[in-house]
Design a protein around this motif. Structure first.
Motif, PDB file in Angstrom:
ATOM      1  N   GLU A 169       0.829  -1.204   0.000  1.00 41.05           N
ATOM      2  CA  GLU A 169       0.000   0.000   0.000  1.00 41.05           C
ATOM      3  C   GLU A 169       0.865   1.255   0.000  1.00 41.05           C
ATOM      4  O   GLU A 169       0.472   2.285  -0.556  1.00 41.05           O
ATOM      5  N   GLU A 170       2.007   1.185   0.648  1.00 39.83           N
ATOM      6  CA  GLU A 170       2.901   2.337   0.730  1.00 39.83           C
ATOM      7  C   GLU A 170       4.112   2.112  -0.166  1.00 39.83           C
ATOM      8  O   GLU A 170       4.988   1.294   0.142  1.00 39.83           O
ATOM      9  N   LYS A 171       4.144   2.820  -1.283  1.00 44.17           N
ATOM     10  CA  LYS A 171       5.289   2.699  -2.192  1.00 44.17           C
ATOM     11  C   LYS A 171       5.464   4.007  -2.953  1.00 44.17           C
ATOM     12  O   LYS A 171       4.494   4.731  -3.202  1.00 44.17           O
ATOM     13  N   GLU A 172       6.701   4.302  -3.294  1.00 46.00           N
ATOM     14  CA  GLU A 172       7.040   5.546  -3.979  1.00 46.00           C
ATOM     15  C   GLU A 172       8.075   5.249  -5.051  1.00 46.00           C
ATOM     16  O   GLU A 172       9.001   4.468  -4.840  1.00 46.00           O
ATOM     17  N   VAL A 173       7.911   5.885  -6.203  1.00 46.02           N
ATOM     18  CA  VAL A 173       8.873   5.756  -7.301  1.00 46.02           C
ATOM     19  C   VAL A 173       9.493   7.122  -7.565  1.00 46.02           C
ATOM     20  O   VAL A 173       8.779   8.116  -7.716  1.00 46.02           O
ATOM     21  N   ILE A 174      10.819   7.152  -7.622  1.00 45.99           N
ATOM     22  CA  ILE A 174      11.545   8.394  -7.862  1.00 45.99           C
ATOM     23  C   ILE A 174      12.499   8.181  -9.031  1.00 45.99           C
ATOM     24  O   ILE A 174      13.246   7.196  -9.067  1.00 45.99           O
ATOM     25  N   PHE A 175      12.466   9.103  -9.999  1.00 44.58           N
ATOM     26  CA  PHE A 175      13.407   9.076 -11.112  1.00 44.58           C
ATOM     27  C   PHE A 175      14.417  10.208 -10.939  1.00 44.58           C
ATOM     28  O   PHE A 175      14.041  11.362 -10.710  1.00 44.58           O
ATOM     29  N   LEU A 176      15.695   9.875 -11.022  1.00 43.67           N
ATOM     30  CA  LEU A 176      16.759  10.859 -10.905  1.00 43.67           C
ATOM     31  C   LEU A 176      17.234  11.244 -12.309  1.00 43.67           C
ATOM     32  O   LEU A 176      17.689  10.387 -13.069  1.00 43.67           O
ATOM     33  N   LYS A 177      17.140  12.515 -12.632  1.00 43.89           N
ATOM     34  CA  LYS A 177      17.338  12.979 -14.005  1.00 43.89           C
ATOM     35  C   LYS A 177      18.768  12.817 -14.513  1.00 43.89           C
ATOM     36  O   LYS A 177      18.999  12.639 -15.703  1.00 43.89           O
ATOM     37  N   GLY A 209      26.200   8.509  -8.956  1.00 40.12           N
ATOM     38  CA  GLY A 209      25.742   9.454  -9.960  1.00 40.12           C
ATOM     39  C   GLY A 209      25.756  10.897  -9.494  1.00 40.12           C
ATOM     40  O   GLY A 209      26.013  11.201  -8.323  1.00 40.12           O
ATOM     41  N   ASP A 210      25.443  11.783 -10.428  1.00 37.70           N
ATOM     42  CA  ASP A 210      25.408  13.212 -10.117  1.00 37.70           C
ATOM     43  C   ASP A 210      24.262  13.570  -9.179  1.00 37.70           C
ATOM     44  O   ASP A 210      24.275  14.649  -8.578  1.00 37.70           O
ATOM     45  N   GLU A 269      20.832  13.571  -3.621  1.00 39.69           N
ATOM     46  CA  GLU A 269      19.367  13.510  -3.590  1.00 39.69           C
ATOM     47  C   GLU A 269      18.906  12.096  -3.244  1.00 39.69           C
ATOM     48  O   GLU A 269      17.979  11.905  -2.449  1.00 39.69           O
ATOM     49  N   LEU A 270      19.566  11.098  -3.825  1.00 40.85           N
ATOM     50  CA  LEU A 270      19.237   9.700  -3.533  1.00 40.85           C
ATOM     51  C   LEU A 270      19.419   9.412  -2.049  1.00 40.85           C
ATOM     52  O   LEU A 270      18.531   8.831  -1.403  1.00 40.85           O
ATOM     53  N   PHE A 271      20.558   9.809  -1.496  1.00 42.33           N
ATOM     54  CA  PHE A 271      20.831   9.538  -0.087  1.00 42.33           C
ATOM     55  C   PHE A 271      19.763  10.176   0.810  1.00 42.33           C
ATOM     56  O   PHE A 271      19.282   9.555   1.763  1.00 42.33           O
ATOM     57  N   ASP A 272      19.398  11.409   0.491  1.00 45.18           N
ATOM     58  CA  ASP A 272      18.386  12.101   1.300  1.00 45.18           C
ATOM     59  C   ASP A 272      17.029  11.410   1.196  1.00 45.18           C
ATOM     60  O   ASP A 272      16.316  11.276   2.200  1.00 45.18           O
TER      61      ASP A 272
END
Length: 230
Positions: free
Chosen positions: A196-204, A213-214, A218-221
Motif C-alpha cells: 500500500e505504501e510505495k514511492e517511485v523516484i526518477f533521478l534525471k 551518480g550526479d 538527492e538519492l541519499f536524502d
C-alpha cells in the motif's frame, strides 16, 4: 528499537556499488549495516563455477545474522541485488525495502545506444580514456564469464514471482539515463508489488551506478527520509 540494514550489490559488481550510501547511513545512524560480497564478485571477478543460488544464499545468511541481533530490518538492493532483496523481503516479512536500479527488467537499448555513441565520439576525439562509463565497464566486459550471464537471468526469473508477496513500504529509485535497466523497470516494479505504501523516484542525471551518480546526494536524502518514517 535496534535496526539492522542489509545492502546487496549487483551482478558483476562489488559492495563499492552501494558503499557511498552505506557511508552516508553509517554517519547518521547507529544501525548495523551489512554489505557483503556475493560469490565470484568483487573488484576481481571470478564468476566461473558460481551459481545464482549461491548469491541468494550469501545475502540470506547475512540477513539471518542481522535478524539474530535486531528486531527491525531494512534491506537495500541495487540492480540484481534489488531482486534478491525483494525475494528476501517477501520470505522474511522485512520492515522496509529500497530498490535501486533494480533489474526486474534489464537493458535499456535506447540509452545504451546513446552511451555507445558517446563512447564512439570520445574515441573519435581521442578522449575515450576520459569516458567514465567506458572505464568502468571495460574491465567488467573483459572479466565476465559468459555463462554466468545466464545465472543472472535465472536469478531475475526466480525472484520475480516474489514481488507479489512484498507488503512492507517500498521505495523505488531509478536513474533516467540508465543504459542497463530501462526506465520501465521501475514502473514494472511499482505495478507488481502490492504494498500500500510505495514511492517511485526518477533521478534525471543518474545512469545505472546510481549511488555514484550526479544525483547521489538527492538519492541519499530520499533513502534517509524513507527509512526514518515511523
Amino acid at each position: 528499537m535496534s535496526i539492522g540494514c542489509l545492502c546487496i550489490h549487483g551482478y558483476t559488481g562489488s559492495p563499492d556499488e552501494v558503499q557511498p550510501l552505506v557511508d552516508f547511513l553509517e554517519a547518521r545512524t547507529d544501525w548495523e549495516i551489512a554489505n557483503p560480497t556475493l560469490p565470484g564478485h568483487g573488484e576481481n571477478l571470478d564468476l566461473e563455477g558460481h551459481y545464482y543460488q549461491e548469491w541468494i544464499a550469501t545475502a540470506e545468511l547475512a540477513l539471518l545474522h542481522l535478524m539474530k541481533r535486531h528486531d527491525t530490518i531494512y534491506i537495500i538492493g541495487f540492480s540484481m541485488g534489488g531482486m534478491i532483496a525483494a525475494y528476501l523481503t517477501a520470505k522474511y516479512h522485512l520492515d522496509r525495502l529500497v530498490l535501486l536500479s533494480a533489474a526486474g527488467k534489464y537493458v535499456s537499448l535506447p540509452q545504451m545506444y546513446k552511451d555507445i555513441l558517446a563512447m564512439v565520439a570520445d574515441a573519435w576525439n581521442g578522449v575515450l580514456a576520459d569516458n567514465e562509463l567506458f572505464l568502468r565497464y571495460q574491465k567488467k566486459l573483459k572479466d565476465t564469464y559468459l555463462f554466468s550471464t545466464f545465472e543472472f537471468m535465472k536469478c531475475v526469473q526466480f525472484t520475480r514471482p516474489y514481488l507479489h508477496q512484498v507488503r512492507c513500504p517500498v521505495l523505488i529509485i531509478q536513474g533516467e539515463l540508465d543504459g542497463m535497466v530501462p526506465k520501465k523497470a521501475a514502473l514494472y516494479l511499482e505495478e507488481e508489488i502490492p504494498s500500500e505504501e510505495k514511492e517511485v523516484i526518477f533521478l534525471k542525471k543518474s545512469k545505472h551506478l546510481i549511488c555514484h551518480g550526479d544525483d547521489s546526494e538527492e538519492l541519499f536524502d530520499k533513502v534517509m527520509d524513507f527509512v526514518s518514517q515511523p
